[in-house]
Structures are given as structure tokens and as C-alpha cells.
Design a protein around this motif. Structure first.
Motif, mmCIF file in Angstrom:
data_model
loop_
_atom_site.group_PDB
_atom_site.id
_atom_site.type_symbol
_atom_site.label_atom_id
_atom_site.label_comp_id
_atom_site.label_asym_id
_atom_site.label_seq_id
_atom_site.Cartn_x
_atom_site.Cartn_y
_atom_site.Cartn_z
ATOM 1 N N MET A 19 0.910 -1.121 -0.130
ATOM 2 C CA MET A 19 0.059 0.058 -0.012
ATOM 3 C C MET A 19 0.840 1.470 0.161
ATOM 4 N N PRO A 20 0.621 2.224 -0.887
ATOM 5 C CA PRO A 20 1.480 3.412 -0.814
ATOM 6 C C PRO A 20 1.356 4.078 0.561
ATOM 7 N N TRP A 23 -1.551 6.387 1.181
ATOM 8 C CA TRP A 23 -2.745 6.062 1.950
ATOM 9 C C TRP A 23 -2.978 5.595 3.392
ATOM 10 N N ARG A 26 -3.200 8.599 5.136
ATOM 11 C CA ARG A 26 -4.331 9.349 5.190
ATOM 12 C C ARG A 26 -5.536 8.452 5.571
ATOM 13 N N ASP A 27 -5.713 7.481 5.276
ATOM 14 C CA ASP A 27 -7.000 6.563 5.458
ATOM 15 C C ASP A 27 -6.663 5.618 6.641
ATOM 16 N N ILE A 28 -5.432 5.039 6.874
ATOM 17 C CA ILE A 28 -5.341 4.328 8.060
ATOM 18 C C ILE A 28 -5.216 4.794 9.253
ATOM 19 N N THR A 32 -4.447 13.680 7.787
ATOM 20 C CA THR A 32 -5.042 13.969 6.243
ATOM 21 C C THR A 32 -4.308 15.362 5.841
ATOM 22 N N GLY A 33 -3.287 15.836 6.441
ATOM 23 C CA GLY A 33 -2.665 17.161 6.067
ATOM 24 C C GLY A 33 -1.736 16.653 4.957
ATOM 25 N N LYS A 35 -1.621 15.332 1.180
ATOM 26 C CA LYS A 35 -2.678 15.287 0.226
ATOM 27 C C LYS A 35 -2.248 14.425 -1.065
ATOM 28 N N TYR A 36 -3.500 13.971 -1.731
ATOM 29 C CA TYR A 36 -3.391 13.088 -2.950
ATOM 30 C C TYR A 36 -3.449 14.250 -3.701
#
Ligand code: FES
Ligand code: FES
Lengths: 152, 728
Positions: A19-20, A23, A26-28, A32-33, A35-36
Motif C-alpha cells: 500500500m502506498p 494512503w 491518510r486513510d489508515i 490528512t494534511g 494530500k493526494y
């Protein structure tokens, strides 16, 4: 289980090793600072510092960061804080979305070069797109940070 | 606590509603949900929809327009604070949800400050008047003896009382029908440099954009859409997708046949974004491609070009163009071709939606929450009171995020799986399934007499209209897409504008400065070409072409003043020191354009060395009437220069077999730091009504670059992007 050290905190996460890092952060982990923006390593929005080097977190597997020191925009470093102050003083952000990546790239630059030339700034910031076009202010803010540091 | 008594809202609606040209403020309840009211030990005062003053002095101001780098959360609220004489450090800005009670919230067309300036001043002035009355009553003196100063009401004797301490009393007062606006001479924030209220959150990563919204049990969703616009799903195989760790389900979502409806496709529901993206890539979908399968940009450009090389529908005619051409000493004609563009905001389209029964709550980066709400209400067949649209920060918009198709998608998926979801577009989705800026061909022809004066001007263009998105089948430009050509501010006796046919094969949408991109380009490049044909200096020639000071007879309430147009051109030229000797290989080019009621001119310095173009300096002058926040105006001009450069250098979206060929920032490139010029901005001092700032800086950049390249090399380029010519 993969153990990550991000901004000095330890996180144990259960994800596929490929997993990159973006992510996972951000997701796990829920920071969230970071960004994608493109997912293919060409915009710089996802930059983080890994052992002080700027890395596009969308391009590297989370396993690569294991055992290393990851700093995100939520983290603390002397140069990052000084840059954040200049960013604020010079009103750099417009929409703000690219700015975490820009600040991380600038931090990496000042971490290894305390008096960058214009060409060196261009080189260091080349990987970061700002669709709002704040480049001039970013450059001014980097220069201002350098000036303030060298005064002290 | 917290309920508002004794306040005649009806009176308020009457006063403000009439004075502001129709802002609807009917509201009987507080805008604040209970948890947002002042904390237990505080009392609050809500004189109107946009203001809440708490007894500890905290002043909560509402931003009704969306923040996407336009600085609107700062500018609109600073106007209220200025009229109130508030302490800016005590202000907290809260974002309004999508609701008609705030009046029009659509953040596009560069008009937030233009529309709301007077209203916001009145909001602040009313609140101040009430605080003054409250103080006068407390002290038992007349209101004339009291004034507001930095969050206090001050009496002529020198005694003073803090705003917060007047809340209890102010709450009991009637809304005044008589209140005075400040003398602009005494403005403290308006016209000054004010820092964005959100700068800290942007810099430390805590600003919550749509992509950053998280709610418990939220699923992440990616959608595979048909490569051809409006194609539909024939069948799909989800086997490989379901094997991916983190993928939960795969469902089909139908197309919603509305301008802002979901395109439809196959949705992958997953426990994280990466799994959703991977699952989407692993899908095997068969499509019914539909009518747009034949869309081929190369062939289409040839078709548009032949359509402008024959007579079109007449959009405007004055004088006798044929006679002018017949009597000409010299005829000049040129054809221009510009491709589609994509918005490509840094934050991709995305939305969080949670449908529960007939209610729905959305969190999304949207420029137009009311339209989003309407679309959601229609989709769910429910009523407005059941739908809440929360506006997050927008990581750029540029017109893309005023089209809520991505919100409808999120609502459709949430409804189907009965869980909160976040739909995330990949960058590839964003580039391949947008609402594209139109593609255009333009033909210009002009006649000169033997003094080099322009006697006739023909402008013929063909471009798929934005209207085609709303009325499928429309294949000619609409009135608003003609006016920037027909309103060309040149004193020419014989003028004709014609429109050629141009059917649409993708969704056409508005992109930062819209029709002013193609028209600003062709008019400015062609005028420069005429200057050369007339053997005159481009600046002198242009000032002459604009001609006498006059107010153009437009239908608009705000009139087009050619003196203001010439003024910005002169300022830009003066700041650049037009005419001075530049280094070898360097040259200046200029352009000037009126859009969104503002006047902008830019002089750019380029160099062309070894057939490579660099832009070194941009000197921009803008007249946008009264300036609310100088910092924002300056930032928007700086950003516009980069936006204009990106489209001039690289901007090109093409289709082959109906599918968009570009996919990400590597083949839809942006200007980067090493290419960025220095941008010098001068803002004209003015007391006229404030006008647009976000868009009018864009149209001048590309033509000014072309004109500078001509000056440097003697070669004129009529098509963009310059990357096609190997120049960048
Ligand atoms: S998201 Fe990683 S470089 Fe763009
Ligand atoms: S500030 Fe908006 S993309 Fe950089």
C-alpha cells in the motif's frame, strides 16, 4: 503488521505492505494534511520527509518506511516551523491544498542548504505543482526564512 | 437560552432585502445549531443571519460563499467587521451550509464581493447601530454621544464598554431601520492588506478539504466511467476486483440524465482509497459507447475551421463591412485555433454523502451548495429541509466545482449501500471526465486605410456552447458567448461578428474566465498584428483603436468605460517602461481586456533563445472598482498570470475515438516554479462599485506572450499551446 514512526509517534497498522505510504497515512492512520494530487509522483502534494529526505508518499510502499523517521506537515521541525511562519507572514496560500507538499519540499531544502540560490530553490521546488500559482510567494517566503535565520 | 426575542426579523428583511437588490433573508430561527451556540455561560446576540456576537466578545461571522483560494472568507467578513468597528482578532469565520436564506451562494463569475459588498456593509452597520443604542441606554445618554471603536462603544466623556458586555441589552432591541454606513475614508480593513483568516490551517495541514472529511464507518468509493461521454455500462466482470484486499463490493450506478447528473458507471466500494482505486483498475467493463464515439479532435478542428471560413450566423453588424473591405488599402486576415482545457484543480472532485431514509447530509468542496442541494433533493425525491450540504475548503475550483455531478454520485452510492461514503475521483478521472472549456476556431479579417486606421473588423468564430450541456443539441454559441466579441471596445465604423456551427461531443463547462479566453486571445493577437501591418507601435496603435473616452452602450447595469480600459493599459506599460531597450532575445508584448466588469492589462517580457520561450516578467494593472482586500486582488493577479501561462504553454485536451487522450499532470502539464515569472501588480485606486477579481486576470496573459514572441522573433503564433511548436 507494519510499524511506522510518524512525527515521533509509533503506529502499528495492518495493511498490505505494498500500500502506498500516502494512503496508509491518510486513510489508515488518519493524518490528512498529506494530500493526494496525482498518484503518479508528478505533483508533490503528497510529499513527506523520510529520514530528512523529501519523498512522494504516493510512490513508495508503506513497507519502505518501516523503521524510518517519517515527518508529515503535522510534524515538528525547526525549519518547517520557520517556513510556516514566513508562509503566513507573506500570505502564501491561495486554496492551500498544495501547501503542505510545498512546505515539506522547502523544509528538505533548508535542512541541507542554509543559503540556497534561486536555481537551487527552483530545483528543489520543481516537483511541486501549485495550480493556484503561488510560486512567487513561495520563493519569497523561502528567501525570507533564510534571511531571518542568517540574522540570528 | 439563545433564542432570539423581540427582534423584528421582518423589519430587517425589509430593510436589507430591498436595499441589496433581492438578497432573501427570511429566517425565523437561528442559523446556529445548538452545539454552535455560545457556550453555557455566554449569551449571544444574532442581529442577522451573518453575525453572532457572544458575551465574551467573540464575533462569529458567516461566509456564505465558498473558499477556493479566492479569499472570500476573509474579504466578505472583513467588510462586516469594518462597518462594526470590530477587532479582527476576535472574529471567527463560519462557513454557511447551502441554503437559500443566504441569498445566492454560487461562487463563480467573479462576483461574490461585487454582489455582496453593500449587503455586508449593511449587516455590519446594523449590528453596530444596535450596540450603540444598547450602550446609550445603559449610560442613559443619547446615541449621538456614542461611537464604536475597536470592539468597544465609547462615550464622548471617555468611558467605554466592550461589545460583549452589551449583548444582553442589544438582544432586546428592535432592528433599526435607520443606520449609517461608514465614510470610506475611515475604513480599517477594506482596501487594506488583510491576511487570510485560514492561513494557519493551510500551513499546518489542519484545514479540512473535501478529501479530508472522515465520518465513522465511511466507505471509500472509486467509479469507473465510460471513456466516451454519455456512454453506458453494457456489462461488467468484478471477479478480479473482489479479490483485492479492502474491496467490499462493486455496484453499477446509472447515469442521471441532467446537466449536473452523475455520469454513471461501476462503483467500487472499499475500506480505503487505495483499495478502491486498485479495484477500479481491475474491473472489466463493456460499454455502449453511444453517439460521441466518433469524436476526434483533429477532424473536429478541421470542421470548426472550415465553418469559420464560410459565412456564419450574424451576431452583430454595424456599418458596412463589405464596403470597408472593398475600399481597403490593406487587408489582414488570420485564423486561430484553441483546444479544450480541463480545470484540473489541485484537489480532485470528491464528496462525502450519508443518506439515511429520506434525509441526506453531504460534505463536499462545492462552489455552489444550493445547486448541489437541489440536485440531491431531485435525486432522492425528497424535500430541501431533509438535505444538508456542508461546504468544506475547496482545493481549487476554477468552475469545476460548481458542477455537482460528483456529489450526486456520492449520494447515489450511499443510498444504494446504506452507508456513509466518500467518492474520490482519481486525477485520471478528473482529466478524462470533466466539463471542458470549449474548443474553438476563429477567423479575423480587417481592413486598413492608407493612414493605417482600421476601417472594418470581421470576427467569426465557432465553438461548442456551454448551453449544449443544458440543452443537448444546441450547436451555436449563445448570447453571453458572443458579447465578448461583439462588445470589442474599438472605435471602428464597420464591424461584424458571425458565429459558425459547432456541435458538442463532451460536456462543455465554464472554466476560469470562460469565453474571455478565446476572445481575449484572438482580439489581442489580431490587434497586435494590425499594429504591425499599420507600422505603428502596438501600445500607441491600441490606444488609438480603443479611441475616445466613452461609456459603451451595453445592456448591463455596470457600464463599460473606455477611459478605464486605456488607463490600465497605460499603467501596465508605464510600470514595464514600455519602449525601453531589453536584453538580446527579449521583448515585450501587451494585451488588455475587460471582463467580469473589471479592466486588466498585462505587459509581459519574454525571451526566445534557441527557440525556447521564457516569460521573465509580467506587469499587470487592474481596475476592479473599490478594493476590499488588496492582498487578495494581488494574489489573484499573480495566480492568473500562472494560470494563463499554463494554458498558453501546455493546455490541451484532445479526444480520439470519443475518449480523452490526456490523463494526469504529466501529459496535461502545469507551469512550475522554474518557469514562473515575476509578477508586478498595480491596483487602480477607485471608489466605483467592486467588480470581478478571480477571473479577469487570465485572458490577457496568453495573447501578451504571443505578441511578445512576435516582437522577439518576427513569427506570429495563432494556435495554442506553445508546446505543440516545441517552444517550451
Ligand atoms: S500525489 Fe504524489 S506526487 Fe502527486
Ligand atoms: S495554493 Fe492552491 S494549489 Fe497551491
Amino acid at each position: 503488521m507494519i510499524t511506522l514512526r510518524i512525527n515521533g509517534e509509533k503506529y502499528k497498522i495492518d495493511v498490505a505492505p505494498e500500500m502506498p505510504l500516502l494512503w496508509a497515512i491518510r486513510d489508515i492512520i488518519g493524518l490528512t494534511g498529506t494530500k493526494y494530487g496525482c498518484g503518479i509522483g508528478v505533483c508533490g502534494s503528497c510529499k513527506v520527509l523520510i529520514d530528512n529526505a523529501p519523498v512522494q508518499s504516493c510512490m513508495i510502499p508503506v513497507s519502505f518506511a518501516e523503521g524510518k523517521n517519517v515527518i508529515t506537515i503535522e510534524g515538528v521541525s525547526e525549519n518547517l516551523q520557520l517556513l510556516q511562519q514566513s508562509w503566513s507572514d507573506l500570505n502564501v496560500p491561495q486554496c492551500g491544498f498544495c501547501q503542505p507538499g510545498q512546505l515539506i519540499a522547502a523544509t528538505a531544502l533548508l535542512d541541507k542548504n542554509n543559503n540556497p540560490t534561486e536555481a537551487e530553490i527552483d530545483e528543489a521546488m520543481l516537483g511541486n505543482i501549485c495550480r493556484c500559482g503561488t510560486y512567487q510567494r513561495i520563493k519569497n517566503a523561502i528567501n525570507r526564512t533564510v534571511e531571518l535565520k542568517n540574522q540570528n | 437560552m439563545g433564542t432570539i426575542k423581540n427582534i423584528s426579523r421582518r423589519g430587517f428583511v425589509k430593510v436589507v432585502g430591498l436595499a441589496s437588490g433581492g438578497l432573501i433573508l427570511a429566517c425565523n430561527t437561528s442559523i446556529f445549531s445548538d452545539k454552535e451556540k455560545a457556550p453555557e455561560n455566554l449569551i449571544d446576540f444574532n442581529p442577522n443571519l451573518f453575525i453572532q456576537l457572544n458575551s465574551d466578545g467573540t464575533l462569529i461571522l458567516i461566509a456564505s460563499r465558498s473558499e477556493m483560494g479566492n479569499g472570500v472568507r476573509t474579504s466578505l467578513t472583513s467588510v462586516i467587521a469594518d462597518e462594526m468597528e470590530a477587532d479582527w482578532n476576535k472574529v471567527i469565520v463560519k462557513q454557511a451550509t447551502g441554503d437559500t436564506k443566504y441569498g445566492d451562494q454560487n461562487t463563480d463569475g467573479s462576483r461574490s464581493v461585487h454582489y455582496l459588498y453593500e449587503t455586508m456593509r449593511q449587516m455590519g452597520a446594523i449590528a453596530k447601530a444596535m450596540l450603540i443604542s444598547a450602550a446609550a441606554q445603559t449610560w442613559n445618554v443619547t446615541e449621538n454621544e456614542c461611537s464604536a471603536e475597536h470592539h468597544f462603544i465609547v462615550h464622548t466623556s471617555g468611558k467605554k464598554i466592550a461589545f460583549g458586555n452589551l449583548v444582553e441589552k442589544a438582544k432586546t432591541l428592535e432592528i433599526p431601520t435607520n443606520f449609517k454606513l461608514k465614510n470610506p475614508k475611515n475604513f480599517k480593513f477594506i482596501g487594506k492588506n488583510l491576511k487570510s483568516v485560514d492561513v494557519k490551517e493551510y500551513n499546518n495541514g489542519s484545514a479540512i478539504f473535501g478529501l479530508d472529511k472522515r465520518i465513522p464507518n465511511m466507505k471509500f468509493v472509486a467509479i469507473q466511467r465510460c471513456p466516451v461521454t454519455f456512454g453506458t455500462v453494457k456489462s461488467f466482470d468484478k471477479t478480479a476486483t473482489l479479490k483485492i484486499a479492502g474491496v467490499i463490493d462493486v455496484i453499477e450506478i446509472p447515469r442521471v440524465e441532467k446537466p449536473f447528473g452523475a455520469l454513471g458507471g461501476v462503483a467500487v466500494i472499499a475500506s480505503n482509497t487505495w483499495a478502491a482505486f486498485k479495484g477500479k483498475d481491475a474491473l472489466k467493463v463493456e460499454w455502449n459507447y453511444g453517439d460521441n464515439k466518433g469524436y476526434d479532435s483533429e477532424k473536429y478542428m478541421n470542421q470548426l475551421t472550415s465553418n469559420v471560413h464560410k459565412n456564419g450566423k450574424v451576431g452583430k453588424e454595424s456599418g458596412n463591412i463589405n464596403r470597408a473591405f472593398k475600399n481597403a488599402t490593406k487587408i489582414v486576415e488570420s485564423t486561430f485555433q484553441l483546444p479544450h482545457l480541463a480545470h484540473a484543480p489541485m484537489e480532485v472532485p470528491n464528496a462525502v454523502a450519508w443518506v439515511q431514509g429520506d434525509t441526506c447530509e453531504v460534505w463536499a468542496p462545492t462552489q455552489d451548495p444550493q445547486t448541489a442541494r437541489k440536485e440531491v433533493v431531485d435525486f432522492l425525491e425528497t424535500t430541501e429541509d431533509k438535505v444538508i450540504i456542508n461546504v468544506t475548503f475547496l482545493g481549487g475550483g476554477f468552475g469545476r466545482k460548481s458542477k455537482p455531478d460528483y456529489i450526486v454520485e456520492a449520494v447515489a452510492v450511499s443510498k444504494a449501500i446504506n452507508a456513509p461514503v466518500q467518492v474520490v475521483w482519481t486525477r485520471e478521472d478528473d482529466i478524462k471526465h470533466g466539463y471542458y472549456h470549449t474548443v474553438s476556431a476563429q477567423f479575423m479579417k480587417a481592413s486598413l486605410d492608407n493612414n493605417g486606421n482600421v476601417t472594418g473588423w470581421l470576427h467569426r468564430f465557432a465553438l461548442p456552447s456551454i448551453v449544449s450541456t443544458f440543452s443537448p443539441g444546441v450547436d451555436y454559441a449563445a448570447g453571453f458567448e458572443i458579447s465578448s466579441a461583439s462588445g470589442v471596445p474599438f472605435e471602428i465604423d464597420n464591424l461584424k461578428v458571425e458565429v459558425g456551427q459547432a456541435p458538442a461531443h463532451v460536456r462543455i463547462g465554464w472554466l476560469r474566465s470562460v469565453i474571455n479566453i478565446p476572445h481575449g486571445f484572438s482580439i489581442n493577437v489580431f490587434a497586435d498584428e494590425l499594429a504591425h501591418a499599420a507600422r505603428k507601435d502596438p501600445l500607441e496603435f491600441r490606444l488609438q483603436l480603443i479611441g475616445n473616452d466613452r461609456i459603451e452602450d451595453t445592456q448591463d447595469e455596470i457600464k463599460y468605460n473606455t477611459a478605464r480600459l486605456k488607463n490600465v493599459l497605460k499603467i501596465a506599460a508605464k510600470n514595464a517602461e514600455w519602449g525601453k531597450q531589453l536584453p538580446e532575445g527579449h521583448a515585450y508584448g501587451l494585451a488588455v481586456h475587460y471582463s467580469f466588469y473589471s479592466y486588466v492589462a498585462s505587459v509581459v517580457e519574454v525571451s526566445v533563445i534557441n527557440n525556447k520561450v521564457r516569460v521573465h516578467n509580467v506587469f499587470t494593472a487592474i481596475d476592479c472598482g473599490t478594493v476590499v482586500n488588496r492582498n487578495t486582488v494581488k494574489a489573484q493577479m499573480e495566480g492568473s498570470a500562472i494560470f494563463g501561462m499554463s494554458l498558453a504553454f501546455y493546455g490541451k485536451i484532445t479526444a480520439k475515438n470519443g475518449a480523452i487522450e490526456q490523463s494526469n499532470y504529466h501529459d496535461y502539464k502545469m507551469v512550475r516554479m522554474n518557469e514562473a515569472p515575476k509578477v508586478y501588480v498595480e491596483i487602480v485606486e477607485s471608489t466605483e462599485r467592486p467588480t470581478g477579481v478571480g477571473e479577469p486576470g487570465v485572458p490577457v496573459i496568453a495573447p501578451a506572450i504571443i505578441n511578445a514572441i512576435f516582437k522577439a522573433t518576427g513569427k506570429r503564433y495563432y494556435n495554442l499551446p506553445l508546446a505543440d511548436f516545441g517552444l517550451v
